[in-house]
Structures are given as C-alpha cells and as structure tokens.
Motif scaffolding. Structure first.
Motif, PDB file in Angstrom:
ATOM      1  N   LEU A 178       0.803  -1.218   0.000  1.00  0.00           N
ATOM      2  CA  LEU A 178       0.000   0.000   0.000  1.00  0.00           C
ATOM      3  C   LEU A 178       0.841   1.275   0.000  1.00  0.00           C
ATOM      4  O   LEU A 178       0.390   2.315  -0.481  1.00  0.00           O
ATOM      5  CB  LEU A 178      -0.950   0.016   1.210  1.00  0.00           C
ATOM      6  CG  LEU A 178      -1.981  -1.108   1.266  1.00  0.00           C
ATOM      7  CD1 LEU A 178      -2.808  -1.010   2.537  1.00  0.00           C
ATOM      8  CD2 LEU A 178      -2.893  -1.051   0.037  1.00  0.00           C
ATOM      9  N   VAL A 179       2.041   1.214   0.559  1.00  0.00           N
ATOM     10  CA  VAL A 179       2.890   2.401   0.634  1.00  0.00           C
ATOM     11  C   VAL A 179       4.051   2.303  -0.347  1.00  0.00           C
ATOM     12  O   VAL A 179       4.484   3.303  -0.918  1.00  0.00           O
ATOM     13  CB  VAL A 179       3.418   2.611   2.074  1.00  0.00           C
ATOM     14  CG1 VAL A 179       4.281   3.869   2.150  1.00  0.00           C
ATOM     15  CG2 VAL A 179       2.249   2.711   3.048  1.00  0.00           C
ATOM     16  N   GLY A 180       4.589   1.076  -0.548  1.00  0.00           N
ATOM     17  CA  GLY A 180       5.691   0.897  -1.478  1.00  0.00           C
ATOM     18  C   GLY A 180       7.003   0.589  -0.796  1.00  0.00           C
ATOM     19  O   GLY A 180       7.065   0.397   0.424  1.00  0.00           O
ATOM     20  N   ASP A 227      -5.348  -2.580  10.731  1.00  0.00           N
ATOM     21  CA  ASP A 227      -4.543  -2.256   9.548  1.00  0.00           C
ATOM     22  C   ASP A 227      -5.449  -1.990   8.343  1.00  0.00           C
ATOM     23  O   ASP A 227      -5.271  -1.002   7.609  1.00  0.00           O
ATOM     24  CB  ASP A 227      -3.589  -3.403   9.218  1.00  0.00           C
ATOM     25  CG  ASP A 227      -2.217  -3.216   9.839  1.00  0.00           C
ATOM     26  OD1 ASP A 227      -1.868  -2.064  10.160  1.00  0.00           O
ATOM     27  OD2 ASP A 227      -1.499  -4.211  10.003  1.00  0.00           O
ATOM     28  N   LEU A 228      -6.408  -2.875   8.141  1.00  0.00           N
ATOM     29  CA  LEU A 228      -7.313  -2.723   7.006  1.00  0.00           C
ATOM     30  C   LEU A 228      -8.187  -1.481   7.154  1.00  0.00           C
ATOM     31  O   LEU A 228      -8.426  -0.754   6.186  1.00  0.00           O
ATOM     32  CB  LEU A 228      -8.187  -3.974   6.869  1.00  0.00           C
ATOM     33  CG  LEU A 228      -7.436  -5.265   6.522  1.00  0.00           C
ATOM     34  CD1 LEU A 228      -8.382  -6.461   6.566  1.00  0.00           C
ATOM     35  CD2 LEU A 228      -6.783  -5.151   5.139  1.00  0.00           C
ATOM     36  N   VAL A 229      -8.640  -1.228   8.389  1.00  0.00           N
ATOM     37  CA  VAL A 229      -9.494  -0.055   8.616  1.00  0.00           C
ATOM     38  C   VAL A 229      -8.700   1.238   8.455  1.00  0.00           C
ATOM     39  O   VAL A 229      -9.098   2.160   7.743  1.00  0.00           O
ATOM     40  CB  VAL A 229     -10.134  -0.122  10.021  1.00  0.00           C
ATOM     41  CG1 VAL A 229     -10.855   1.188  10.335  1.00  0.00           C
ATOM     42  CG2 VAL A 229     -11.115  -1.281  10.109  1.00  0.00           C
ATOM     43  N   PHE A 230      -7.541   1.302   9.133  1.00  0.00           N
ATOM     44  CA  PHE A 230      -6.771   2.543   9.147  1.00  0.00           C
ATOM     45  C   PHE A 230      -6.077   2.824   7.815  1.00  0.00           C
ATOM     46  O   PHE A 230      -6.114   3.951   7.312  1.00  0.00           O
ATOM     47  CB  PHE A 230      -5.709   2.486  10.248  1.00  0.00           C
ATOM     48  CG  PHE A 230      -6.271   2.551  11.643  1.00  0.00           C
ATOM     49  CD1 PHE A 230      -7.568   2.960  11.885  1.00  0.00           C
ATOM     50  CD2 PHE A 230      -5.491   2.192  12.730  1.00  0.00           C
ATOM     51  CE1 PHE A 230      -8.089   3.022  13.175  1.00  0.00           C
ATOM     52  CE2 PHE A 230      -5.991   2.247  14.021  1.00  0.00           C
ATOM     53  CZ  PHE A 230      -7.296   2.665  14.245  1.00  0.00           C
ATOM     54  N   MET A 231      -5.445   1.788   7.243  1.00  0.00           N
ATOM     55  CA  MET A 231      -4.625   2.027   6.055  1.00  0.00           C
ATOM     56  C   MET A 231      -5.457   2.046   4.774  1.00  0.00           C
ATOM     57  O   MET A 231      -5.286   2.919   3.928  1.00  0.00           O
ATOM     58  CB  MET A 231      -3.524   0.966   5.955  1.00  0.00           C
ATOM     59  CG  MET A 231      -2.503   1.013   7.083  1.00  0.00           C
ATOM     60  SD  MET A 231      -1.216  -0.225   6.870  1.00  0.00           S
ATOM     61  CE  MET A 231      -0.383   0.398   5.423  1.00  0.00           C
ATOM     62  N   GLN A 232      -6.337   1.061   4.639  1.00  0.00           N
ATOM     63  CA  GLN A 232      -7.094   0.962   3.386  1.00  0.00           C
ATOM     64  C   GLN A 232      -8.411   1.723   3.468  1.00  0.00           C
ATOM     65  O   GLN A 232      -8.761   2.469   2.555  1.00  0.00           O
ATOM     66  CB  GLN A 232      -7.348  -0.503   3.054  1.00  0.00           C
ATOM     67  CG  GLN A 232      -7.825  -0.729   1.621  1.00  0.00           C
ATOM     68  CD  GLN A 232      -7.754  -2.206   1.245  1.00  0.00           C
ATOM     69  OE1 GLN A 232      -7.951  -3.072   2.083  1.00  0.00           O
ATOM     70  NE2 GLN A 232      -7.473  -2.477  -0.018  1.00  0.00           N
ATOM     71  N   GLY A 233      -9.120   1.548   4.588  1.00  0.00           N
ATOM     72  CA  GLY A 233     -10.427   2.186   4.705  1.00  0.00           C
ATOM     73  C   GLY A 233     -10.345   3.679   4.937  1.00  0.00           C
ATOM     74  O   GLY A 233     -11.037   4.470   4.273  1.00  0.00           O
ATOM     75  N   MET A 234      -9.490   4.116   5.872  1.00  0.00           N
ATOM     76  CA  MET A 234      -9.413   5.532   6.246  1.00  0.00           C
ATOM     77  C   MET A 234      -8.264   6.258   5.552  1.00  0.00           C
ATOM     78  O   MET A 234      -8.141   7.485   5.679  1.00  0.00           O
ATOM     79  CB  MET A 234      -9.261   5.651   7.765  1.00  0.00           C
ATOM     80  CG  MET A 234     -10.424   5.041   8.532  1.00  0.00           C
ATOM     81  SD  MET A 234     -10.183   5.074  10.341  1.00  0.00           S
ATOM     82  CE  MET A 234     -10.129   6.843  10.640  1.00  0.00           C
ATOM     83  N   GLY A 235      -7.408   5.503   4.844  1.00  0.00           N
ATOM     84  CA  GLY A 235      -6.325   6.141   4.097  1.00  0.00           C
ATOM     85  C   GLY A 235      -5.285   6.818   4.971  1.00  0.00           C
ATOM     86  O   GLY A 235      -4.695   7.823   4.562  1.00  0.00           O
ATOM     87  N   LEU A 236      -5.031   6.282   6.147  1.00  0.00           N
ATOM     88  CA  LEU A 236      -4.072   6.905   7.058  1.00  0.00           C
ATOM     89  C   LEU A 236      -2.621   6.574   6.713  1.00  0.00           C
ATOM     90  O   LEU A 236      -1.698   7.110   7.336  1.00  0.00           O
ATOM     91  CB  LEU A 236      -4.362   6.471   8.496  1.00  0.00           C
ATOM     92  CG  LEU A 236      -5.694   6.928   9.088  1.00  0.00           C
ATOM     93  CD1 LEU A 236      -5.857   6.418  10.514  1.00  0.00           C
ATOM     94  CD2 LEU A 236      -5.808   8.448   9.046  1.00  0.00           C
ATOM     95  N   GLY A 237      -2.409   5.661   5.778  1.00  0.00           N
ATOM     96  CA  GLY A 237      -1.048   5.351   5.355  1.00  0.00           C
ATOM     97  C   GLY A 237      -0.240   4.657   6.429  1.00  0.00           C
ATOM     98  O   GLY A 237      -0.753   3.892   7.253  1.00  0.00           O
TER      99      GLY A 237
END
Length: 583
Positions: A48-50, A185-195
């Motif tokens: 998701l970040v690279g 992780d799924l909620v914060f990074m993918q769902g909320m876009g917090l990176g």
C-alpha cells in the motif's frame, strides 16, 4: 549409599516430554503472534505504501528489538528465578521476585518514554531516517516511541504467565494482537487512508489489548502469582539481568546489527541502497517465522527446565533438552526447504516487483535459508544454558553469535557482495557458533553439570506408576522394601503408605475424567538427614484432593495428612499436580 529404583526410560521421562510438548505448542503460537503482526504490517506497508514504506519498517525494527531487549532480559531472567522457586514449592519467594519484576518493568517503561520524548528527532536521525524517508519515518515511529511501556511490559508479563503454567493465555494474547492488528490495519490504512501511521497505530493498539489479556491471568483462582509491586533488591536486579542476558541481549545486538547493516546497504555504490534495505527487511521479516519456532522452543526450555531445576530433577532436565534439540533441527530443515523452493513467491508477496530486485532478493533468501538449522540449535542452547545456571556461557554465546562475529563478517561481506553478502554473513556466523557449542559440550558437558548440580544430595527413590487400583500393591511392595532398606521409623513408614494409597484412591474416584487415556503418578522419596521429603506428581487433569468433597473417611484421612506433616503443599505446576510433604 544411593538407593534409587526407576522404571524404563520412556515411562520415567514421560512427564518431561509431555510438559515440554505442551509448553512448546503454546510457546510457538505465542511467538508467532508477534511475528504475524510484524508480517502483516510489512506486507500491507509494502503493497500500500511501497518500497519506501517497507524501508521505514526496516529502520523501525531496532526500536522493537530494544523494547524486546529490556522486557525479555528482566522478564526471562526473573522467570528463571520464579520457576525455580515454584519448583521448590516456595510460592512466597516466587511472588516476591514477581512483584520486584513488575516494578522494574514499570520503571524501564517510564525511562524509555521519557527518553524518546526528549530525543525524538536525534533518534530518527540515528536510525537513518533521512531524505525522502524522513516524513514517513516520523509518522511511523512517533506512535511506536510513545508505546514503549506497553511493549516492554508485554514481554515481561508473557514470560511470567508462561512460568505460572498458563502458556495458553500467553498464546491467546498473541491471537488478540494478530486479529486486532490485522483488522485495524485494514481499517486505518485501506479504509481511512491513514497510510503508514495507521500501520503503527494498529500494532500499538493491538499490543495494548494483548497486555490486558495477560493481566487477566493474575486474577484466576489457580494462579500462584498475584499482582503486586515491591522495590527490587540490588541482588534481584543483578540476577534478573544475569539470568536473562543470554536471551535478552540477542535483541539489542540484533538492533545494532540491523542498524549497521542498513547503513552499509544504503551506502552501496551502485545506487540501489534503498532496494537493498527493502530486501533486507523482507529477509528479516520472513525469518521471524522460523525464529518464532526457535524462540518458542527456547521459551519452553526456560519454563520447564527452571521448574525441574527447582525440583532437582536432573533426568527430566536432560530429557527436555534432548527433545528440544530434535524439534528445532526438524523445524529448521522444513523451513529452509520451503524458503529455498518458494523464494521468488515469498519476495513478491512483500511487494517487491522490480525484475532486478526480484532476482537479487530470491538469491539472498536461498542463501539465508542455509543458516536456519544451526540457528535453531544455537537459540535452544542459549536458553538451556540460561535455565540451568550457566549464564556466563549463554551470555558469551549471545555476544559472539548476535554481535561480534556478525558485525565482523558483515563489514567484510556486505561491502563486497551487498545483500548476498548479508545472507552469507548469517550463514557463516551460525555455522561457526554451532561448532563452538559442540566444542563446549565436549569439553564442559551439560549432562555432567546438570547431574552434579540438580541431583538429590541424599538417598532418593523415584518411580513412575500407572494410576489404577492394580498399582497399589506394587507401590506398597516397593515402598516397603525402600523403608526397610533405609531403616525408616515404622510409624513414618506407615504414614508414607497411608498418604500414597489415599491419594491414588481419591484420584481414581474423583480425578479421572477421561478413563480412556492412561494416567501416571510419579512418586519420589528423599532422605534429608533423617527428614523425609515426599513428592508426588500426577498428570491427571487439574484435581486437588484437598479441595475434593469425599466421604467422611476420605476427609478424615486428608485432614490427618495435613495435621501430621511438618509441611504440606498441593499445587498445579506445568501441566501436573504436585503434592509436597515433609515428614
């Protein structure tokens, strides 16, 4: 004259083997909890970040290792002392050590928090967070820095809970960490876009909830350890560090090695430094799977052997070590084969897609796989030496294996071969250290050391019997022969017979829930200058005859046993019931 009658080796060692298997299973599952949390972060960050995000998680690894150093050093070191106290049935001393451990852990957590708050910027620079990596590193590490007390206390309480015979709960806490971390992780990074900040926040929240699960253990009725705080003595701190240094120091040494290797890779002359650090992150993260198995085996050794050491049960100590060696060798072979066969798929899984990086990473993984078997043996040997009191040997192996030799070889090989040289560094280091442990074993054998230090000083008798009415006559005949041979006072001899017969009858009537499974009882009688110590150990499911509701005759005999002995204590330790009596 030593008088000892023992049954065949398999029966004599069944208690040690079953205890180790149980603690190994839950110990590995517990270690895998932390491992999978790290893997989840790395996989999601990489995809998701690279590569830059993956490099940041690699830069953060020394921070987590420092937390593990502090928590594991004092946690494992104190648990060796706690286990030996429980093994000798000294619950008061075990709790005193535990309360000193808790206050020490709180002090360490507070000190780390104060340090990172004061020096956050310099610490980021020290870790290598410069240039394009700086913004991402600030986001990820700020949350991790603030959670220092949680990570340190988690390691401490996990060790204490295992020692207090509850490895299932330690594994359950790891399961909570896994599930919560993945979900957030799924909620914060993918769902909320917090990176990347979402990755660190989810891990720290999950670790906090895991800590709360561990705390629940100390409110259970059967727990021997209770929560409390006590100022540690200077001798306590010295023993905590000395007993835990061989295991805990591996983490700080790994942190230094990670930092050094990251720096060497970033300075590569071909301009692929960031890619090499990312590949190193993949290798390190993937290696946490076999490391979890080896750490679980080592944690099980520490717990089981420390309690057997308190009981002065040298045969069980050695049987446990032999079983552990076989397990880590088999696990090392299997995981090494998997790494070699699926190297390309493994690195792709972490988000490395560039063709050149993919080839280099796969080669590095295959070379690294060669170190896994000697690594397992070295980890287990360190934990075993720690548990039996050979702290200097354990510490020396840790210093050489995790620090001195690793840095020496890495400085030479990485500068010449980059990430392939890094993998080769691990292979050569583990192989040389394995040769060193074999040399130590041949010249200063652990078997002779254990037999000398942990065997009963006076006369002793021990034998394992099946729990059945048919065994009562066999036990009576054996004990009558020993009592005659030792010239034990007839009244004490009669009382010994009465205790054992009543205990077996009560177990048969009230304790055998699963009649299809064979159950055993180990009877050990020791002569301590005319004072007789009787230790009875059975593998029946949790059952305490002193709490049972038998008939009037049963209760009268139980009360007589309690009143007529100098000391009487019944406990549940490891996965067995123990009765200690002094006549």
């Amino acid at each position: 004259m030593m008088s000892k009658t023992v049954s065949a080796a398999p029966a004599d060692q069944q208690f040690a083997r079953s205890a180790y298997r149980y603690f190994l299973l839950w110990g590995v599952l517990s270690a895998l909890g932390t491992t999978f949390s790290t893997l989840i972060d790395a996989i999601l960050v990489g995809n998701l970040v690279g590569s830059s995000g993956l490099a940041v998680t690699s830069l953060a690894t020394p921070v987590f290792l420092t937390y593990a150093l502090l928590g594991m050093t004092v946690g494992v070191g104190a648990s060796v002392r706690i286990g030996q106290a429980l093994g000798s049935s000294d619950v008061r001393e075990a709790n005193r050590a535990f309360h000193s451990l808790l206050l020490t852990g709180l002090a360490l957590g507070a000190a780390c928090l104060a340090l990172v708050l004061a020096l956050r910027g310099p610490l980021l620079t020290f870790l290598g967070a410069e240039g394009d990596l700086r913004p991402l590193a600030e986001q990820y590490l700020t949350v991790v820095f603030l959670s220092a007390p949680v990570f340190i206390l988690y390691h401490i309480l996990a060790a204490a809970v295992r020692t207090d015979s509850d490895p299932k709960l330690a594994a359950a806490s790891s399961a909570v960490v896994i599930v919560v971390n993945l979900s957030l992780d799924l909620v914060f990074m993918q769902g909320m876009g917090l990176g990347i900040v979402g990755a660190s926040a989810s891990l720290c929240i999950a670790e906090t909830l895991g800590l709360l699960v561990l705390l629940a253990h100390f409110f259970r009725r059967r727990s021997l350890l209770r929560l409390g705080l006590k100022a540690p003595r200077g001798e306590d701190l010295r023993k905590f560090v000395a007993n835990g240094f061989g295991v805990g120091s591996a983490y700080i040494f790994q942190a230094v090695v990670m930092f050094t290797f990251n720096t060497l890779l970033l300075r590569s002359s071909d301009g692929r430094g960031v890619s090499y650090v990312a590949i190193f992150g993949v290798i390190y993260t993937a290696s946490t799977i076999p490391a979890a198995v080896f750490d679980g085996a080592g944690n099980a050794i520490s717990t089981v052997v420390s309690i057997f050491a308190g009981e002065r049960d040298s045969r069980s100590i050695l049987a446990t070590m032999r079983q552990g060696q076989g397990i880590v060798v088999a696990a090392g072979v299997l995981v090494a084969a998997a790494f070699a066969a699926f190297a390309r798929q493994l690195v792709r899984f972490f988000g490395i897609a560039d063709a050149a990086d993919l080839v280099t990473a796969a080669q590095a993984v295959r070379v690294y796989a060669l170190c896994l078997v000697p690594m397992g043996v070295n980890v287990l040997t360190t934990a075993f030496w720690q548990a039996i009191g050979r702290a200097r040997l354990a510490g020396a192996l840790s210093v050489v294996r995790n620090f001195a030799l690793m840095l020496l070889l890495g400085a030479v090989l990485i500068s010449r071969m980059q990430v392939l040289g890094l993998s080769l560094t691990y292979v050569v280091t583990e192989a040389l250290c394995l040769l060193g442990t074999v040399a130590v074993y041949c010249s200063r054998g652990s078997q002779a050391y254990v037999s000398r230090k942990y065997s009963s000083a006076g006369r002793s008798y021990e034998k394992v019997y099946a729990i059945s009415t048919n065994s009562i006559d066999e036990i009576a005949n054996d004990l009558e022969r020993i009592c005659d041979e030792w010239e034990i006072d007839p009244r004490k001899a009669f009382f010994i017979h009465l205790i054992i017969e009543e205990l077996i009858l009560n177990i048969i009537k009230f304790g055998l829930r699963d009649t299809k499974r064979a159950r055993s009882i180990a009877i050990k009688l020791m002569d301590n200058d005319g004072e007789y110590i009787l230790r009875i150990r059975d593998n029946v499911h949790t059952y305490n005859p002193f709490d049972s509701s038998g008939d009037d005759i049963d209760n009268a005999v139980i009360n007589l046993i309690t009143q007529k002995t100098q000391y009487c204590n019944y406990q549940r330790k490891l996965i067995f019931n123990y009765l200690y009596l002094i006549l």
